[in-house]
Design a protein around this motif. Structure first.
Motif, PDB file in Angstrom:
ATOM      1  N   UNK A 138       0.765  -1.206  -0.019  1.00  0.00           N
ATOM      2  CA  UNK A 138       0.005  -0.034  -0.176  1.00  0.00           C
ATOM      3  C   UNK A 138       0.899   1.322   0.061  1.00  0.00           C
ATOM      4  N   UNK A 139       2.019   1.079   0.388  1.00  0.00           N
ATOM      5  CA  UNK A 139       2.857   2.224   0.330  1.00  0.00           C
ATOM      6  C   UNK A 139       4.388   2.075  -0.206  1.00  0.00           C
ATOM      7  N   UNK A 140       5.079   3.137  -0.696  1.00  0.00           N
ATOM      8  CA  UNK A 140       6.659   2.861  -1.356  1.00  0.00           C
ATOM      9  C   UNK A 140       7.444   2.073  -0.328  1.00  0.00           C
ATOM     10  N   UNK A 141       7.400   2.514   0.968  1.00  0.00           N
ATOM     11  CA  UNK A 141       8.059   1.955   1.940  1.00  0.00           C
ATOM     12  C   UNK A 141       7.922   0.580   1.877  1.00  0.00           C
ATOM     13  N   UNK A 142       6.533  -0.139   2.095  1.00  0.00           N
ATOM     14  CA  UNK A 142       6.154  -1.408   1.957  1.00  0.00           C
ATOM     15  C   UNK A 142       6.907  -2.245   0.861  1.00  0.00           C
ATOM     16  N   UNK A 143       6.810  -1.518  -0.368  1.00  0.00           N
ATOM     17  CA  UNK A 143       7.206  -2.006  -1.619  1.00  0.00           C
ATOM     18  C   UNK A 143       8.560  -2.430  -1.331  1.00  0.00           C
ATOM     19  N   UNK A 144       9.456  -1.411  -1.158  1.00  0.00           N
ATOM     20  CA  UNK A 144      11.022  -1.332  -0.812  1.00  0.00           C
ATOM     21  C   UNK A 144      11.354  -2.215   0.095  1.00  0.00           C
ATOM     22  N   UNK A 225       7.434   9.861 -10.210  1.00  0.00           N
ATOM     23  CA  UNK A 225       8.729  10.106 -10.807  1.00  0.00           C
ATOM     24  C   UNK A 225       8.884  11.434 -11.297  1.00  0.00           C
ATOM     25  N   UNK A 226       8.857  12.226 -10.551  1.00  0.00           N
ATOM     26  CA  UNK A 226       8.808  13.873 -10.867  1.00  0.00           C
ATOM     27  C   UNK A 226       9.318  14.655  -9.963  1.00  0.00           C
ATOM     28  N   UNK A 227       9.921  15.971 -10.153  1.00  0.00           N
ATOM     29  CA  UNK A 227      10.553  16.812  -9.484  1.00  0.00           C
ATOM     30  C   UNK A 227       9.277  17.318  -8.672  1.00  0.00           C
ATOM     31  N   UNK A 228       8.359  17.258  -9.003  1.00  0.00           N
ATOM     32  CA  UNK A 228       7.106  17.961  -8.179  1.00  0.00           C
ATOM     33  C   UNK A 228       5.906  17.102  -8.583  1.00  0.00           C
ATOM     34  N   UNK A 229       4.944  17.484  -7.673  1.00  0.00           N
ATOM     35  CA  UNK A 229       3.533  16.628  -7.667  1.00  0.00           C
ATOM     36  C   UNK A 229       2.774  17.000  -9.125  1.00  0.00           C
ATOM     37  N   UNK A 230       2.007  16.271  -9.804  1.00  0.00           N
ATOM     38  CA  UNK A 230       1.594  16.824 -10.852  1.00  0.00           C
ATOM     39  C   UNK A 230       0.018  16.955 -10.809  1.00  0.00           C
ATOM     40  N   UNK A 231      -0.566  17.807 -11.574  1.00  0.00           N
ATOM     41  CA  UNK A 231      -2.171  18.352 -11.198  1.00  0.00           C
ATOM     42  C   UNK A 231      -2.998  17.102 -11.257  1.00  0.00           C
ATOM     43  N   UNK A 232      -2.512  16.193 -12.377  1.00  0.00           N
ATOM     44  CA  UNK A 232      -3.611  15.051 -12.510  1.00  0.00           C
ATOM     45  C   UNK A 232      -3.801  14.121 -11.410  1.00  0.00           C
ATOM     46  N   UNK A 233      -2.759  14.057 -10.453  1.00  0.00           N
ATOM     47  CA  UNK A 233      -2.778  13.147  -9.266  1.00  0.00           C
ATOM     48  C   UNK A 233      -1.998  14.189  -8.111  1.00  0.00           C
ATOM     49  N   UNK A 235      -2.482  14.019  -5.049  1.00  0.00           N
ATOM     50  CA  UNK A 235      -2.397  13.558  -3.943  1.00  0.00           C
ATOM     51  C   UNK A 235      -1.307  12.204  -3.844  1.00  0.00           C
ATOM     52  N   UNK A 236      -0.824  12.291  -4.904  1.00  0.00           N
ATOM     53  CA  UNK A 236       0.276  11.303  -5.069  1.00  0.00           C
ATOM     54  C   UNK A 236       1.790  11.936  -4.836  1.00  0.00           C
ATOM     55  N   UNK A 237       2.469  11.453  -3.710  1.00  0.00           N
ATOM     56  CA  UNK A 237       3.871  12.013  -3.221  1.00  0.00           C
ATOM     57  C   UNK A 237       4.688  11.674  -4.528  1.00  0.00           C
ATOM     58  N   UNK A 238       6.004  12.593  -4.536  1.00  0.00           N
ATOM     59  CA  UNK A 238       7.066  12.073  -5.406  1.00  0.00           C
ATOM     60  C   UNK A 238       7.891  11.383  -4.851  1.00  0.00           C
ATOM     61  N   UNK A 239       8.707  10.602  -5.472  1.00  0.00           N
ATOM     62  CA  UNK A 239       9.631   9.558  -5.055  1.00  0.00           C
ATOM     63  C   UNK A 239      10.804  10.363  -4.067  1.00  0.00           C
ATOM     64  N   UNK A 240      11.019  11.508  -4.445  1.00  0.00           N
ATOM     65  CA  UNK A 240      11.768  12.381  -3.577  1.00  0.00           C
ATOM     66  C   UNK A 240      11.432  12.741  -2.209  1.00  0.00           C
ATOM     67  N   UNK A 241       9.994  12.936  -2.306  1.00  0.00           N
ATOM     68  CA  UNK A 241       9.539  13.117  -0.940  1.00  0.00           C
ATOM     69  C   UNK A 241       9.297  11.769   0.128  1.00  0.00           C
ATOM     70  N   UNK A 245      15.752   9.901  -3.877  1.00  0.00           N
ATOM     71  CA  UNK A 245      15.823  11.029  -4.836  1.00  0.00           C
ATOM     72  C   UNK A 245      16.528  10.364  -6.138  1.00  0.00           C
ATOM     73  N   UNK A 246      16.513  11.345  -7.081  1.00  0.00           N
ATOM     74  CA  UNK A 246      17.121  11.374  -8.189  1.00  0.00           C
ATOM     75  C   UNK A 246      16.454  10.411  -9.184  1.00  0.00           C
ATOM     76  N   UNK A 247      15.540   9.839  -8.784  1.00  0.00           N
ATOM     77  CA  UNK A 247      14.573   8.993  -9.868  1.00  0.00           C
ATOM     78  C   UNK A 247      13.357   9.730 -10.136  1.00  0.00           C
ATOM     79  N   UNK A 248      13.496  10.444 -11.413  1.00  0.00           N
ATOM     80  CA  UNK A 248      12.651  11.234 -11.765  1.00  0.00           C
ATOM     81  C   UNK A 248      12.802  11.507 -13.341  1.00  0.00           C
TER      82      UNK A 248
END
Length: 324
Positions: A138-144, A225-233, A235-241, A245-248
């Motif tokens: 359910x989260x990125x930390x769980x995936x990792x 995978x972006x330097x900032x959140x995107x308007x389409x989504x 509520x979805x955080x960036x990988x850097x958040x 880091x560096x995966x965008x």
């Protein structure tokens, strides 16, 4: 009229008749063709046809879209390079054709830097890391954590060997230290189908092809995978958040013409395409399709392409990916 005056008049008319053919014709002087290395009906084709309508109105000449898919963009590029360097034939292609395939293919028929003159980038669609909606992750930390603790590791799908999704996932693996195996598909559609049914654990794919599935509860978005959140989504955080880091990166498209095209023609095309990309109606339409308008000057786009080539080449080489 005396003989002297008649002779002067004749000489004047003669000089005009000789000079006229040498004058540069106003651009454009005939229909413009946008050559795409993609099949008709896809998101890139829709994007090109949307821009073509606006550019045709701006320039007062018809703009034709010609689909020539295959060979990693080489068929379409060859079609452009066989035409005159006058700006009337434009290569509209994506990240792979401008920045990846030259390194990925063992033999590649064109050099995107030497053979083409950049006009402008067009749109960009950031990649989003997705799992199935009913995935236990359910989260990125769980995936990792699962990728590190699972005996067999995790699997990730991609749009194809050497695709942006493949290379970015390889970078994600190197940054997180997890155990992950690549499963290559022929395009996003079959890959996403297997992610949605949990045959493959996750995937990095553009928002243009995932947004509707995320909103339809078929996929769960873990990170952008972006330097900032995107308007389409939003509520979805960036990988850097989330600490990676560096995966965008995003899948992007741009326009270029054959090298040697007059600067005036390049600038005219740039102005027409940028005007289209700045149109609020077009921007809204692109955003609804998971894309963001991304206009640049010819020089900015040239430097952007060079930067992308330098960025992806080491990843392709370290991954061992290659295509005959």
């Amino acid at each position: 009229m005396d003989r002297r005056t008649l002779l002067q008049s004749a000489l004047g008319l003669g000089s005009l008749s000789i000079a006229s053919p040498g004058r540069a014709q106003a651009f454009p002087s005939k229909p413009i063709t946008l050559v795409l290395p993609f099949s008709a009906g896809g998101i890139s084709d829709v994007m090109a046809r949307t821009l073509a309508q606006h550019v045709a109105q701006h320039l007062g000449k018809p703009v034709i879209v010609d689909n020539k898919p295959g060979a990693g963009g080489q068929i379409a590029a060859s079609a452009v390079l066989q035409q005159a360097a006058d700006g009337h034939t434009v290569y509209v292609a994506g990240t792979a054709m401008f920045a990846i395939n030259q390194t990925l293919f063992r033999k590649f028929a064109y050099d995107p830097v030497k053979d083409f003159e950049p006009v402008t980038s067009l749109v960009i669609s950031p990649l989003v890391l997705v799992v199935a909606a009913d995935s236990p992750v359910r989260t990125l930390s769980e995936l990792v954590s699962l990728s590190r603790s699972s005996r067999q590791g995790l699997t990730f799908a991609s749009q194809g060997l050497g695709s942006v999704g493949h290379l970015l996932a390889e970078l994600f693996r190197s940054r997180t230290g997890g155990s992950m195996s690549h499963v290559a598909y022929k395009g996003s559609v079959p890959a996403l189908q297997d992610v949605m049914t949990n045959r493959v654990d996750f995937m990095l794919d553009p928002t243009s092809s995932t947004e509707a599935l995320i909103r339809g509860k078929k996929l769960r978005a873990l990170a952008i995978a972006s330097t900032r959140r995107v308007p389409q989504l939003p509520d979805v955080p960036t990988l850097a958040e989330l600490g990676v880091s560096g995966v965008d990166a995003g899948v992007w498209f741009g326009a270029a013409v054959r090298s040697g095209t007059p600067v005036s023609a390049v600038q005219t095309l740039n102005r027409a395409l940028v005007a289209a990309l700045q149109d609020p109606g077009i921007q809204k339409r692109f955003e609804s399709q998971g894309m963001q308008a991304y206009p640049q000057t010819p020089e900015q786009f040239k430097q952007f392409i060079r930067g992308e080539i330098a960025r992806w080449a080491p990843l392709i080489q370290s991954s061992g990916a290659s295509i005959d």
